[in-house]
Design a protein around this motif. Sequence first.
Motif, PDB file in Angstrom:
ATOM      1  N   ARG A 117       0.822  -1.209   0.000  1.00 34.30           N
ATOM      2  CA  ARG A 117       0.000   0.000   0.000  1.00 34.30           C
ATOM      3  C   ARG A 117       0.857   1.260   0.000  1.00 34.30           C
ATOM      4  O   ARG A 117       1.972   1.280   0.523  1.00 34.30           O
ATOM      5  CB  ARG A 117      -0.946  -0.013   1.202  1.00 34.30           C
ATOM      6  CG  ARG A 117      -2.038  -1.071   1.038  1.00 34.30           C
ATOM      7  CD  ARG A 117      -2.930  -1.197   2.232  1.00 34.30           C
ATOM      8  NE  ARG A 117      -3.972  -2.166   1.923  1.00 34.30           N
ATOM      9  CZ  ARG A 117      -4.546  -2.974   2.814  1.00 34.30           C
ATOM     10  NH1 ARG A 117      -4.182  -2.910   4.092  1.00 34.30           N
ATOM     11  NH2 ARG A 117      -5.478  -3.827   2.448  1.00 34.30           N
ATOM     12  N   ARG A 172      -5.839  -1.171 -12.041  1.00 36.34           N
ATOM     13  CA  ARG A 172      -6.687  -1.401 -10.878  1.00 36.34           C
ATOM     14  C   ARG A 172      -5.887  -1.917  -9.683  1.00 36.34           C
ATOM     15  O   ARG A 172      -6.121  -1.515  -8.533  1.00 36.34           O
ATOM     16  CB  ARG A 172      -7.800  -2.396 -11.232  1.00 36.34           C
ATOM     17  CG  ARG A 172      -8.771  -2.669 -10.086  1.00 36.34           C
ATOM     18  CD  ARG A 172      -9.920  -3.569 -10.535  1.00 36.34           C
ATOM     19  NE  ARG A 172     -10.808  -3.874  -9.417  1.00 36.34           N
ATOM     20  CZ  ARG A 172     -10.617  -4.864  -8.540  1.00 36.34           C
ATOM     21  NH1 ARG A 172      -9.556  -5.641  -8.679  1.00 36.34           N
ATOM     22  NH2 ARG A 172     -11.460  -5.081  -7.549  1.00 36.34           N
ATOM     23  N   ARG A 179      -6.121   0.421  -6.222  1.00 34.96           N
ATOM     24  CA  ARG A 179      -6.806  -0.107  -5.029  1.00 34.96           C
ATOM     25  C   ARG A 179      -5.919  -0.086  -3.789  1.00 34.96           C
ATOM     26  O   ARG A 179      -6.400  -0.249  -2.661  1.00 34.96           O
ATOM     27  CB  ARG A 179      -7.272  -1.539  -5.291  1.00 34.96           C
ATOM     28  CG  ARG A 179      -6.160  -2.565  -5.375  1.00 34.96           C
ATOM     29  CD  ARG A 179      -6.662  -3.930  -5.790  1.00 34.96           C
ATOM     30  NE  ARG A 179      -5.570  -4.895  -5.886  1.00 34.96           N
ATOM     31  CZ  ARG A 179      -5.671  -6.065  -6.486  1.00 34.96           C
ATOM     32  NH1 ARG A 179      -6.806  -6.412  -7.068  1.00 34.96           N
ATOM     33  NH2 ARG A 179      -4.640  -6.891  -6.522  1.00 34.96           N
ATOM     34  N   ASP A 180      -4.616   0.140  -3.970  1.00 39.04           N
ATOM     35  CA  ASP A 180      -3.687   0.210  -2.844  1.00 39.04           C
ATOM     36  C   ASP A 180      -3.202   1.628  -2.565  1.00 39.04           C
ATOM     37  O   ASP A 180      -2.254   1.819  -1.798  1.00 39.04           O
ATOM     38  CB  ASP A 180      -2.470  -0.680  -3.113  1.00 39.04           C
ATOM     39  CG  ASP A 180      -2.792  -2.165  -2.997  1.00 39.04           C
ATOM     40  OD1 ASP A 180      -3.728  -2.513  -2.252  1.00 39.04           O
ATOM     41  OD2 ASP A 180      -2.102  -2.975  -3.658  1.00 39.04           O
ATOM     42  N   HIS A 192      -7.676   6.197  -7.084  1.00 36.34           N
ATOM     43  CA  HIS A 192      -7.217   5.821  -5.753  1.00 36.34           C
ATOM     44  C   HIS A 192      -8.312   5.064  -5.009  1.00 36.34           C
ATOM     45  O   HIS A 192      -9.482   5.102  -5.390  1.00 36.34           O
ATOM     46  CB  HIS A 192      -6.802   7.063  -4.962  1.00 36.34           C
ATOM     47  CG  HIS A 192      -7.842   8.149  -4.945  1.00 36.34           C
ATOM     48  ND1 HIS A 192      -7.907   9.116  -5.934  1.00 36.34           N
ATOM     49  CD2 HIS A 192      -8.864   8.408  -4.087  1.00 36.34           C
ATOM     50  CE1 HIS A 192      -8.914   9.935  -5.673  1.00 36.34           C
ATOM     51  NE2 HIS A 192      -9.515   9.529  -4.560  1.00 36.34           N
ATOM     52  N   ALA A 193      -7.936   4.391  -3.944  1.00 34.90           N
ATOM     53  CA  ALA A 193      -8.897   3.609  -3.162  1.00 34.90           C
ATOM     54  C   ALA A 193      -9.656   4.467  -2.178  1.00 34.90           C
ATOM     55  O   ALA A 193     -10.847   4.254  -1.928  1.00 34.90           O
ATOM     56  CB  ALA A 193      -8.163   2.499  -2.404  1.00 34.90           C
ATOM     57  N   ASP A 194      -8.984   5.467  -1.584  1.00 37.09           N
ATOM     58  CA  ASP A 194      -9.619   6.318  -0.593  1.00 37.09           C
ATOM     59  C   ASP A 194      -8.853   7.631  -0.522  1.00 37.09           C
ATOM     60  O   ASP A 194      -7.656   7.683  -0.851  1.00 37.09           O
ATOM     61  CB  ASP A 194      -9.622   5.638   0.784  1.00 37.09           C
ATOM     62  CG  ASP A 194     -10.688   6.197   1.729  1.00 37.09           C
ATOM     63  OD1 ASP A 194     -11.439   7.107   1.318  1.00 37.09           O
ATOM     64  OD2 ASP A 194     -10.768   5.716   2.878  1.00 37.09           O
ATOM     65  N   GLY A 207      -6.516  -0.620   4.100  1.00 39.56           N
ATOM     66  CA  GLY A 207      -6.795  -0.105   2.767  1.00 39.56           C
ATOM     67  C   GLY A 207      -7.868   0.959   2.722  1.00 39.56           C
ATOM     68  O   GLY A 207      -8.434   1.230   1.658  1.00 39.56           O
TER      69      GLY A 207
END
Length: 221
Positions: free
Chosen positions: A96, A142, A146-147, A184-186, A214
């Motif tokens: 991550r 992806r 996601r990380d 991005h994931a968040d 995550g």
Amino acid sequence: MSDPRDIPPDRQVGLIHGLGRGPGSMLLMANRLQAAGFTCFTLNYRSRHVVPGEAMADLDAQIARAAPAGCHLVGHSLGGVLSLRLKLADPARIHRVVQLGSPNLGSPMAAFLSDVKMVANLMGPALHRIAAADMGLSELPREVARDLGIIAGSAPVDRLSALWGIEEPSDGMVPLSSALGVDHADALITNTIHGMLPLSLEAARQVGAFLERGAFAKERA
């Protein structure tokens, strides 16, 4: 002293400083993550003297020594861009990534300062890359997006930002649209100014949360 090969990759964290700074600027963040149960190491590169590609080669060699099985990365400003590029180059080994105020799509401030000869000479070739938004980031796969967690600043410094030609919310140096401009994931938006992001207690707490699961913590301290 423990062998780095004995530490699980998901507990290892490398921290990368920004342009014109050094490893010491990430020590407080490292200490707070250590207290949260991670094993941390700071990374160094000649930010004012090398282009991003050269910096990546140097950082990659340091990571191979400190965390041969892999690690997470946390980067401030240009260090966050380099963290993401290292993840892109080796998504299996770099787990991550959390960016702190990173100019993923460049910065008007860098463009302004790159026209000031004394500053441009001092800050080196990376400043011109940021000014030209030439950060080597396109649509992220992806498995990389996601990380990726992004902490970006939206500080009440509109008058200062306007001096650099930033006409939108920013941390004083990097516009939100640039920091958040890659998949991005968040993401977490804070009112912290650019230089204070690595020193923020709340940022450290949120970095730890993202590295653990995550996602950033839903409840802000």
